[in-house]
Design a protein around this motif. Structure first.
Motif, PDB file in Angstrom:
ATOM      1  N   MET A   1      44.055  31.805  44.962  1.00  0.00           N
ATOM      2  CA  MET A   1      42.735  32.002  45.809  1.00  0.00           C
ATOM      3  C   MET A   1      41.784  30.972  45.175  1.00  0.00           C
ATOM      4  SD  MET A   1      42.114  36.093  45.795  1.00  0.00           S
ATOM      5  CE  MET A   1      42.029  36.408  47.473  1.00  0.00           C
ATOM      6  N   ASN A   4      36.731  31.977  44.176  1.00  0.00           N
ATOM      7  CA  ASN A   4      35.857  33.015  44.360  1.00  0.00           C
ATOM      8  C   ASN A   4      36.300  34.374  44.413  1.00  0.00           C
ATOM      9  OD1 ASN A   4      33.850  31.000  44.707  1.00  0.00           O
ATOM     10  ND2 ASN A   4      34.172  31.024  47.032  1.00  0.00           N
ATOM     11  N   ALA A   5      36.369  34.909  43.253  1.00  0.00           N
ATOM     12  CA  ALA A   5      37.175  36.209  42.957  1.00  0.00           C
ATOM     13  C   ALA A   5      36.078  37.120  42.634  1.00  0.00           C
ATOM     14  CB  ALA A   5      38.246  36.165  42.142  1.00  0.00           C
ATOM     15  N   HIS A   7      35.233  40.371  40.310  1.00  0.00           N
ATOM     16  CA  HIS A   7      35.955  41.189  39.253  1.00  0.00           C
ATOM     17  C   HIS A   7      35.233  42.534  39.059  1.00  0.00           C
ATOM     18  CE1 HIS A   7      37.831  37.610  37.986  1.00  0.00           C
ATOM     19  NE2 HIS A   7      36.619  36.743  38.152  1.00  0.00           N
ATOM     20  N   LYS A  29      35.436  47.852  37.335  1.00  0.00           N
ATOM     21  CA  LYS A  29      36.444  46.762  37.043  1.00  0.00           C
ATOM     22  C   LYS A  29      37.599  46.685  38.146  1.00  0.00           C
ATOM     23  CE  LYS A  29      39.030  44.006  34.006  1.00  0.00           C
ATOM     24  NZ  LYS A  29      39.784  43.839  32.985  1.00  0.00           N
ATOM     25  N   LEU A  30      37.290  45.787  38.902  1.00  0.00           N
ATOM     26  CA  LEU A  30      38.418  45.700  40.044  1.00  0.00           C
ATOM     27  C   LEU A  30      39.889  44.790  39.524  1.00  0.00           C
ATOM     28  CD1 LEU A  30      36.163  44.233  42.860  1.00  0.00           C
ATOM     29  CD2 LEU A  30      36.850  46.513  42.574  1.00  0.00           C
ATOM     30  N   PRO A  31      40.987  45.433  40.227  1.00  0.00           N
ATOM     31  CA  PRO A  31      42.120  44.720  39.909  1.00  0.00           C
ATOM     32  C   PRO A  31      42.202  43.285  40.258  1.00  0.00           C
ATOM     33  CG  PRO A  31      42.457  46.240  41.667  1.00  0.00           C
ATOM     34  CD  PRO A  31      40.972  46.301  41.186  1.00  0.00           C
ATOM     35  N   GLU A  32      43.098  42.451  39.556  1.00  0.00           N
ATOM     36  CA  GLU A  32      43.430  41.215  40.028  1.00  0.00           C
ATOM     37  C   GLU A  32      44.232  41.251  41.125  1.00  0.00           C
ATOM     38  OE1 GLU A  32      45.885  37.460  38.156  1.00  0.00           O
ATOM     39  OE2 GLU A  32      44.762  38.822  36.767  1.00  0.00           O
ATOM     40  N   ILE A  33      43.830  40.340  42.118  1.00  0.00           N
ATOM     41  CA  ILE A  33      44.713  40.473  43.221  1.00  0.00           C
ATOM     42  C   ILE A  33      45.802  38.949  43.427  1.00  0.00           C
ATOM     43  CG2 ILE A  33      44.785  40.156  46.027  1.00  0.00           C
ATOM     44  CD1 ILE A  33      42.278  41.934  45.721  1.00  0.00           C
ATOM     45  N   ASN A  34      47.225  38.948  43.664  1.00  0.00           N
ATOM     46  CA  ASN A  34      47.998  37.911  43.675  1.00  0.00           C
ATOM     47  C   ASN A  34      48.397  38.008  44.922  1.00  0.00           C
ATOM     48  OD1 ASN A  34      47.808  37.471  41.068  1.00  0.00           O
ATOM     49  ND2 ASN A  34      49.147  38.930  40.563  1.00  0.00           N
TER      50      ASN A  34
END
Length: 55
Positions: A1, A4-5, A7, A29-34
């Motif tokens: 990405m 700009n993520a 978290h 807390k948001l999960p990591e997106i791949n």
């Protein structure tokens, strides 16, 4: 990405099954997106095209 993520989310409404409000949360807390990408080419096409495969 592009760096700009998100978290964390703050002061979020929490829903059960998308329609019943069960409360508010101060911080989530948001999960990591791949992002997955794969190569593809059409019939008779010698070029390799990059295709995003979703989140």
């Amino acid at each position: 990405m592009a760096g700009n993520a998100l978290h964390f989310m703050t002061n979020a409404n929490v829903y059960l099954d998308g329609n019943s409000l069960i409360g508010r949360e101060k911080e989530i807390k948001l999960p990591e997106i791949n992002v997955v990408a794969a190569g593809a080419s059409g019939a008779g096409d010698d070029r390799q095209n990059s295709v995003t495969g979703g989140v």
